[in-house]
Write an enzyme that holds these catalytic residues in place. Structure first.
Site, PDB file in Angstrom:
ATOM      1  N   GLN A  69      41.416  37.447  31.791  1.00 18.92           N
ATOM      2  CA  GLN A  69      41.391  38.639  32.633  1.00 18.92           C
ATOM      3  C   GLN A  69      42.552  38.602  33.625  1.00 18.92           C
ATOM      4  O   GLN A  69      42.742  37.615  34.346  1.00 18.92           O
ATOM      5  CB  GLN A  69      40.092  38.798  33.414  1.00 18.92           C
ATOM      6  CG  GLN A  69      40.071  40.184  34.089  1.00 18.92           C
ATOM      7  CD  GLN A  69      38.903  40.426  35.008  1.00 18.92           C
ATOM      8  OE1 GLN A  69      38.702  39.698  35.979  1.00 18.92           O
ATOM      9  NE2 GLN A  69      38.136  41.472  34.725  1.00 18.92           N
ATOM     10  N   CYS A  99      37.274  44.754  40.531  1.00 24.78           N
ATOM     11  CA  CYS A  99      37.060  43.811  41.624  1.00 24.78           C
ATOM     12  C   CYS A  99      37.257  44.482  42.985  1.00 24.78           C
ATOM     13  O   CYS A  99      38.294  45.087  43.223  1.00 24.78           O
ATOM     14  CB  CYS A  99      38.019  42.638  41.473  1.00 24.78           C
ATOM     15  SG  CYS A  99      37.833  41.443  42.785  1.00 24.78           S
ATOM     16  N   HIS A 170      31.062  48.094  34.795  1.00 27.91           N
ATOM     17  CA  HIS A 170      30.095  47.629  35.795  1.00 27.91           C
ATOM     18  C   HIS A 170      29.436  48.883  36.351  1.00 27.91           C
ATOM     19  O   HIS A 170      30.104  49.717  36.966  1.00 27.91           O
ATOM     20  CB  HIS A 170      30.822  46.848  36.898  1.00 27.91           C
ATOM     21  CG  HIS A 170      29.891  46.214  37.885  1.00 27.91           C
ATOM     22  ND1 HIS A 170      30.194  45.042  38.520  1.00 27.91           N
ATOM     23  CD2 HIS A 170      28.671  46.578  38.352  1.00 27.91           C
ATOM     24  CE1 HIS A 170      29.196  44.719  39.339  1.00 27.91           C
ATOM     25  NE2 HIS A 170      28.260  45.651  39.245  1.00 27.91           N
ATOM     26  N   ARG A 234      26.038  36.859  36.831  1.00 23.75           N
ATOM     27  CA  ARG A 234      25.417  35.756  37.562  1.00 23.75           C
ATOM     28  C   ARG A 234      24.270  35.078  36.816  1.00 23.75           C
ATOM     29  O   ARG A 234      24.095  33.871  36.909  1.00 23.75           O
ATOM     30  CB  ARG A 234      24.946  36.253  38.937  1.00 23.75           C
ATOM     31  CG  ARG A 234      26.122  36.397  39.896  1.00 23.75           C
ATOM     32  CD  ARG A 234      25.743  37.152  41.133  1.00 23.75           C
ATOM     33  NE  ARG A 234      25.492  38.555  40.844  1.00 23.75           N
ATOM     34  CZ  ARG A 234      24.952  39.391  41.718  1.00 23.75           C
ATOM     35  NH1 ARG A 234      24.601  38.948  42.910  1.00 23.75           N
ATOM     36  NH2 ARG A 234      24.784  40.661  41.396  1.00 23.75           N
TER      37      ARG A 234
END
Length: 335
Positions: A69, A99, A170, A234
């Site tokens: 990435q 991000c 996302h 996560r």
């Protein structure tokens, strides 16, 4: 050894996570699943092109399929960085448009690029021209006051126009003002329905959903519901066995399940080699703390590793010793 192509592997992937998905973490995840697609931490194009930080590209041959990435917003520099990444052997180059960190905004990369889809399209084209491997994009559904229902279709149509065939979305907005990167992973509400709608609008685009996915069951539901891929963050880090141990069979329909104990056994020669190269035990074992999450003895396993792995001379025997907490608890349970 031939490995799964990145495109096929993308049915399930482990998200790029800063400070977490380094090469030691990826090696562990690969021991749990032969097919899942793994991502590096984000590497900025200036670090590679101007900083010469090629050590950031180090990876083990067994990690494939593995994607690099990149973060950046200068098409020429990203093309150079992509070329360096392809030469290092990565199977895919992914551009970070998700991000939310301040550091990222000041460098004009990450989620702030959701405001500039035409620039992102230019970056993608430049990268595609530079390499023979696939270039993909990871984005948010929007930023700040943008209305995702308006901006996301427009963003994706620019990506498709630039030749992108695979995106990970996302399913949260990023608030660049007022929320920390950590808060941006939890506070903005998830909008999975919008991601599903995008699949209807762009039927030929491979869409992976990311954000808030905590179990393999949930991943299977998304795939059964028509999405092409699921990217887990996560949960894959904190409970790697729960997400990855049965993934080959349940997601890809091939291979056998792997136990956390088998992964530990596979890590021992890797740890030995890392120590021989001058590395430290905790650099590897910090990624192994969640291997037995939810199982009897897990606390003892974690404590033994976190307390002992920093000590001088700590080696594989500490890991084997930590494992006795699990073995004993399992025996006690079945007694």
């Amino acid at each position: 050894m031939t490995h799964t192509s990145a495109a096929r592997a993308a049915k399930l992937s482990v998200a790029p996570m800063m400070d977490w998905t380094d090469r030691h973490c990826r090696y562990l995840h690969r021991l749990l699943s032969a097919h899942v697609l793994l991502y590096t931490e984000m590497v900025t194009s200036p670090a590679l092109v101007r900083g010469g930080a090629l050590h950031l590209l180090d990876h083990h041959g067994d990690e494939h399929p593995v994607a690099l990435q990149l973060g950046g917003s200068d098409p020429t520099e990203l093309a150079q960085a992509a070329r360096i990444g392809a030469a290092a052997g990565y199977d895919e180059i992914n551009l970070n448009v998700g991000c939310p960190s301040d550091r990222v905004q000041s460098g004009t990369f990450g989620a702030v690029l959701m405001r500039q889809p035409a620039l992102v399209a230019d970056c993608v084209r430049a990268m595609q021209d530079a390499v023979d491997i696939e270039v993909t994009v990871k984005c948010r559904i929007g930023v700040d006051e943008q209305n995702p229902a308006d901006v996301l279709p427009e963003f994706l149509s620019q990506m498709v126009g630039a030749g992108v065939e695979r995106v990970a979305i996302h399913a949260r907005k990023a608030w660049l003002q007022g929320l920390s990167p950590k808060e941006n992973r939890d506070i903005p509400p998830l909008d999975y329905d919008l991601v599903r709608q995008m699949k209807g609008l762009f039927p030929n685009l491979h869409i992976s959903v990311n954000g808030g996915i905590t179990s393999l069951e949930q991943a299977v539901e998304f795939l059964d519901g028509g999405l092409d891929g699921v990217m887990v963050g996560r949960a894959a880090y904190h409970q790697p066995s729960d997400i990855l141990s049965t993934a080959d069979r349940r997601i890809y329909g091939t291979g056998t399940d792997t136990s956390a104990e088998q992964a530990v056994a596979g890590m021992l020669p890797y740890i030995e080699a890392h120590l021989t190269d001058g590395g430290r035990l905790h650099q590897v074992t910090r990624h192994m703390l969640g291997l037995f999450a939810g199982r009897p003895g897990a606390r003892g396993w974690r404590r033994a590793l976190s307390e002992g792995a920093h000590r001088d001379g700590a080696g594989p025997e500490l890991v084997e010793q930590a494992l006795t907490h699990i073995t004993q608890a399992t025996q006690a349970q079945s007694a």
